[in-house]
Design a protein around this motif. Structure first.
Motif, PDB file in Angstrom:
ATOM      1  N   ILE A  37       1.059  -0.897   0.173  1.00 50.44           N
ATOM      2  CA  ILE A  37       0.078   0.075   0.367  1.00 50.44           C
ATOM      3  C   ILE A  37       0.815   1.114   0.442  1.00 50.44           C
ATOM      4  CG2 ILE A  37      -1.458   1.366   0.752  1.00 50.44           C
ATOM      5  CD1 ILE A  37      -2.446  -1.754   2.785  1.00 50.44           C
ATOM      6  N   GLU A  38       1.471   0.992   0.628  1.00 51.61           N
ATOM      7  CA  GLU A  38       2.599   2.500   0.764  1.00 51.61           C
ATOM      8  C   GLU A  38       4.095   1.598   1.777  1.00 51.61           C
ATOM      9  OE1 GLU A  38       2.481   7.002   2.798  1.00 51.61           O
ATOM     10  OE2 GLU A  38       1.424   5.440   3.924  1.00 51.61           O
ATOM     11  N   ARG A  39       5.408   2.526   1.201  1.00 50.59           N
ATOM     12  CA  ARG A  39       6.633   2.207   1.814  1.00 50.59           C
ATOM     13  C   ARG A  39       7.234   3.674   2.611  1.00 50.59           C
ATOM     14  NH1 ARG A  39       8.159  -0.542  -2.690  1.00 50.59           N
ATOM     15  NH2 ARG A  39       8.065  -2.832  -2.240  1.00 50.59           N
ATOM     16  N   CYS A  40       7.062   3.974   3.399  1.00 42.45           N
ATOM     17  CA  CYS A  40       7.750   4.864   4.185  1.00 42.45           C
ATOM     18  C   CYS A  40       8.751   5.630   4.887  1.00 42.45           C
ATOM     19  CB  CYS A  40       6.693   5.004   4.809  1.00 42.45           C
ATOM     20  SG  CYS A  40       4.570   4.807   4.650  1.00 42.45           S
ATOM     21  N   PRO A  41       9.025   6.301   4.425  1.00 41.51           N
ATOM     22  CA  PRO A  41      10.642   6.721   5.089  1.00 41.51           C
ATOM     23  C   PRO A  41      10.222   7.102   6.856  1.00 41.51           C
ATOM     24  CG  PRO A  41      10.462   8.740   3.995  1.00 41.51           C
ATOM     25  CD  PRO A  41       8.810   7.635   3.929  1.00 41.51           C
ATOM     26  N   PHE A  42      11.285   6.230   7.482  1.00 39.48           N
ATOM     27  CA  PHE A  42      10.959   6.850   8.897  1.00 39.48           C
ATOM     28  C   PHE A  42      12.027   7.357   9.649  1.00 39.48           C
ATOM     29  CE2 PHE A  42      12.074   2.438   9.799  1.00 39.48           C
ATOM     30  CZ  PHE A  42      13.382   2.835  10.829  1.00 39.48           C
ATOM     31  N   ILE A  43      11.847   8.522  10.502  1.00 36.22           N
ATOM     32  CA  ILE A  43      13.207   8.578  11.502  1.00 36.22           C
ATOM     33  C   ILE A  43      13.170   8.234  12.574  1.00 36.22           C
ATOM     34  CG2 ILE A  43      13.556  10.981  13.146  1.00 36.22           C
ATOM     35  CD1 ILE A  43      11.829  12.918  10.647  1.00 36.22           C
ATOM     36  N   GLU A  44      13.987   7.278  12.949  1.00 34.94           N
ATOM     37  CA  GLU A  44      14.089   6.352  14.399  1.00 34.94           C
ATOM     38  C   GLU A  44      14.909   7.953  15.500  1.00 34.94           C
ATOM     39  OE1 GLU A  44      16.560   3.475  16.520  1.00 34.94           O
ATOM     40  OE2 GLU A  44      16.903   3.046  14.567  1.00 34.94           O
ATOM     41  N   VAL A  45      14.081   8.284  16.711  1.00 29.87           N
ATOM     42  CA  VAL A  45      14.364   8.425  17.482  1.00 29.87           C
ATOM     43  C   VAL A  45      14.960   8.751  18.700  1.00 29.87           C
ATOM     44  CG1 VAL A  45      12.901   9.991  19.909  1.00 29.87           C
ATOM     45  CG2 VAL A  45      11.880   9.438  17.778  1.00 29.87           C
ATOM     46  N   PRO A  46      16.777   9.148  18.962  1.00 25.07           N
ATOM     47  CA  PRO A  46      16.850   8.625  19.882  1.00 25.07           C
ATOM     48  C   PRO A  46      16.416   8.555  21.327  1.00 25.07           C
ATOM     49  CG  PRO A  46      17.560  10.811  18.188  1.00 25.07           C
ATOM     50  CD  PRO A  46      17.182  10.468  18.001  1.00 25.07           C
ATOM     51  N   LYS A  47      16.993   7.781  22.069  1.00 23.92           N
ATOM     52  CA  LYS A  47      16.715   6.713  22.861  1.00 23.92           C
ATOM     53  C   LYS A  47      17.600   8.426  24.442  1.00 23.92           C
ATOM     54  CE  LYS A  47      17.741   2.403  23.692  1.00 23.92           C
ATOM     55  NZ  LYS A  47      19.012   1.222  24.550  1.00 23.92           N
ATOM     56  N   GLU A  48      18.032   8.938  23.816  1.00 22.10           N
ATOM     57  CA  GLU A  48      18.053  10.186  25.141  1.00 22.10           C
ATOM     58  C   GLU A  48      17.143  11.416  24.522  1.00 22.10           C
ATOM     59  OE1 GLU A  48      21.102  10.446  21.081  1.00 22.10           O
ATOM     60  OE2 GLU A  48      20.171   8.985  22.297  1.00 22.10           O
ATOM     61  N   GLU A  49      16.602  11.694  23.307  1.00 28.20           N
ATOM     62  CA  GLU A  49      15.486  12.115  22.982  1.00 28.20           C
ATOM     63  C   GLU A  49      13.747  11.664  22.944  1.00 28.20           C
ATOM     64  OE1 GLU A  49      16.100  14.293  19.238  1.00 28.20           O
ATOM     65  OE2 GLU A  49      18.027  14.362  19.375  1.00 28.20           O
ATOM     66  N   VAL A  67      13.974  -5.888  19.147  1.00 32.17           N
ATOM     67  CA  VAL A  67      13.930  -6.935  20.097  1.00 32.17           C
ATOM     68  C   VAL A  67      13.388  -6.886  21.550  1.00 32.17           C
ATOM     69  CG1 VAL A  67      14.365  -9.128  20.962  1.00 32.17           C
ATOM     70  CG2 VAL A  67      15.615  -7.709  19.477  1.00 32.17           C
ATOM     71  N   LYS A  68      13.159  -5.785  22.230  1.00 33.77           N
ATOM     72  CA  LYS A  68      12.708  -5.762  23.504  1.00 33.77           C
ATOM     73  C   LYS A  68      11.145  -4.328  22.955  1.00 33.77           C
ATOM     74  CE  LYS A  68      15.958  -8.456  25.902  1.00 33.77           C
ATOM     75  NZ  LYS A  68      16.731  -7.797  27.111  1.00 33.77           N
ATOM     76  N   LYS A  69      11.340  -3.848  21.858  1.00 33.95           N
ATOM     77  CA  LYS A  69      10.746  -2.833  21.854  1.00 33.95           C
ATOM     78  C   LYS A  69      11.090  -1.706  22.240  1.00 33.95           C
ATOM     79  CE  LYS A  69       7.174  -4.562  19.709  1.00 33.95           C
ATOM     80  NZ  LYS A  69       7.052  -5.350  18.456  1.00 33.95           N
ATOM     81  N   GLU A  70      12.367  -1.440  21.614  1.00 31.83           N
ATOM     82  CA  GLU A  70      13.715  -0.211  23.133  1.00 31.83           C
ATOM     83  C   GLU A  70      13.254   0.642  21.974  1.00 31.83           C
ATOM     84  OE1 GLU A  70      16.163  -3.162  20.336  1.00 31.83           O
ATOM     85  OE2 GLU A  70      14.070  -3.210  21.590  1.00 31.83           O
ATOM     86  N   ARG A  71      12.822   0.687  20.882  1.00 30.76           N
ATOM     87  CA  ARG A  71      13.140   1.481  19.364  1.00 30.76           C
ATOM     88  C   ARG A  71      12.863   2.418  18.920  1.00 30.76           C
ATOM     89  NH1 ARG A  71      17.167  -1.474  15.223  1.00 30.76           N
ATOM     90  NH2 ARG A  71      16.966   0.604  14.382  1.00 30.76           N
ATOM     91  N   VAL A  72      12.075   2.932  18.540  1.00 33.56           N
ATOM     92  CA  VAL A  72      11.586   4.152  18.489  1.00 33.56           C
ATOM     93  C   VAL A  72      11.222   4.889  17.356  1.00 33.56           C
ATOM     94  CG1 VAL A  72       9.636   6.316  19.579  1.00 33.56           C
ATOM     95  CG2 VAL A  72      10.314   4.719  20.507  1.00 33.56           C
ATOM     96  N   LEU A  73      10.233   4.518  15.950  1.00 34.36           N
ATOM     97  CA  LEU A  73      10.486   5.524  14.749  1.00 34.36           C
ATOM     98  C   LEU A  73       9.697   6.376  14.520  1.00 34.36           C
ATOM     99  CD1 LEU A  73       8.289   4.303  12.802  1.00 34.36           C
ATOM    100  CD2 LEU A  73       9.987   2.673  12.723  1.00 34.36           C
TER     101      LEU A  73
END
Length: 132
Positions: A37-49, A67-73
């Protein structure tokens, strides 16, 4: 596989009938099961932010992954506007190495139909969401 992003000609954003009646993503044409349907680029939010983001409206538009849902985009394009359903008609796949999130149809989607994904990523997965 080609991970180029492309304009979302198959979809549009309009008022959703679910939840608070905010926006949702809808099919602009018939979309076949398995179709991207769509391919979107993403911005990963740095842990410190991350803590800064959690105190803003952006917390409603982010995806947790890893793996532990420790990253955010934060997905660009329409990626952060898809609404949630435990019985979705689409799914998403995060391709971290390419910084892309890809949405594809789990079943045939009719023109004008709202497109839903399960925010828990795995379907069926009815675990409560972070905001429930």
């Amino acid at each position: 596989m080609n991970y180029k992003t492309f304009p979302p000609s198959k979809i549009y954003v309009s008022k959703s009938e679910v939840g608070s009646g905010e926006r949702g993503v809808f099919a602009n044409q018939e979309i076949q099961k398995g179709e991207v349907i769509e391919r979107c680029p993403f911005i990963e939010v740095p842990k410190e932010e991350l803590e800064s983001v959690e105190n803003t409206i952006f917390v409603n538009y982010i995806y947790f992954f890893g793996v532990k849902k420790e990253r955010v985009l934060l997905a660009l394009g329409f990626g952060s506007i898809y609404n949630h359903s435990y019985t979705p008609n689409a799914a998403y796949k995060i391709i971290a190495s390419k910084k892309v999130i890809e949405f594809s149809a789990l079943k045939n989607i009719k023109r004008g139909e709202e497109i839903f994904v399960n925010y828990n990523q795995e379907s069926p997965n009815s675990n409560p969401l972070w905001f429930e």
